[in-house]
Design a protein around this motif. Structure first.
Motif, PDB file in Angstrom:
ATOM      1  N   SER A  17       1.392   5.320  -0.048  1.00  0.00           N
ATOM      2  CA  SER A  17       0.661   6.457   0.713  1.00  0.00           C
ATOM      3  C   SER A  17       1.331   7.771  -0.061  1.00  0.00           C
ATOM      4  N   ARG A  62       0.819  -1.082   0.007  1.00  0.00           N
ATOM      5  CA  ARG A  62       0.095   0.072   0.077  1.00  0.00           C
ATOM      6  C   ARG A  62       0.849   1.317   0.119  1.00  0.00           C
ATOM      7  N   TYR A  71      -3.807   7.135  -1.309  1.00  0.00           N
ATOM      8  CA  TYR A  71      -3.431   5.613  -1.210  1.00  0.00           C
ATOM      9  C   TYR A  71      -3.419   4.943  -2.473  1.00  0.00           C
TER      10      TYR A  71
END
Length: 130
Positions: free
Chosen positions: A21, A19, A79
């Motif tokens: 960011s 993930r 994100y």
């Protein structure tokens, strides 16, 4: 001054997840269109996923069904959830923001074009091994 700082990159095996960011500052985040782009060595930068200020999204065909773009306006953060990663996803990933003073075209055809965006982060490396 608009600042974008990416994080979350790393090295994973094929099939894994990451993930990314993008922490944004210096502007009213919720009014901006945001996107993720990537560039592999020897290749041009390509649009991966993007979202307009009203929530419309666009994804590159190569990542549809595997990547999801989302944002938390309260945290001024964008994100990119990346699942089922493939070696061909290996690249430097960049966060981008479009100046809110620019008119927004009708539709989403423009969202994955680099010149649609005005501000860029420094990038975070994603490496997927087979």
């Amino acid at each position: 001054q608009v600042q974008l700082v990416e994080s979350g990159g790393g090295s994973v095996q094929a099939g894994g997840s990451l993930r990314l960011s993008c922490a944004a500052s210096g502007y009213t985040y919720s009014r901006y269109c945001m996107g993720w782009f990537r560039q592999a060595p020897g290749k041009e930068r390509e649009g991966v996923a993007a979202v307009t200020s009203d929530g419309s999204t666009s994804y590159a065909d190569s990542v549809k069904g595997r990547f999801t773009i989302s944002q938390d306006n309260a945290k001024n953060t964008l994100y990119l959830q990346m699942n089922s990663l493939k070696p061909e996803d290996t690249a430097m990933y960049y966060c981008a923001a479009r100046d809110s003073r620019r008119a927004i075209p009708v539709g989403t055809w423009w969202l994955l074009l680099s010149h649609s965006f005005d501000f860029w982060g420094q990038g975070t490396q994603v490496t997927v091994s087979s």
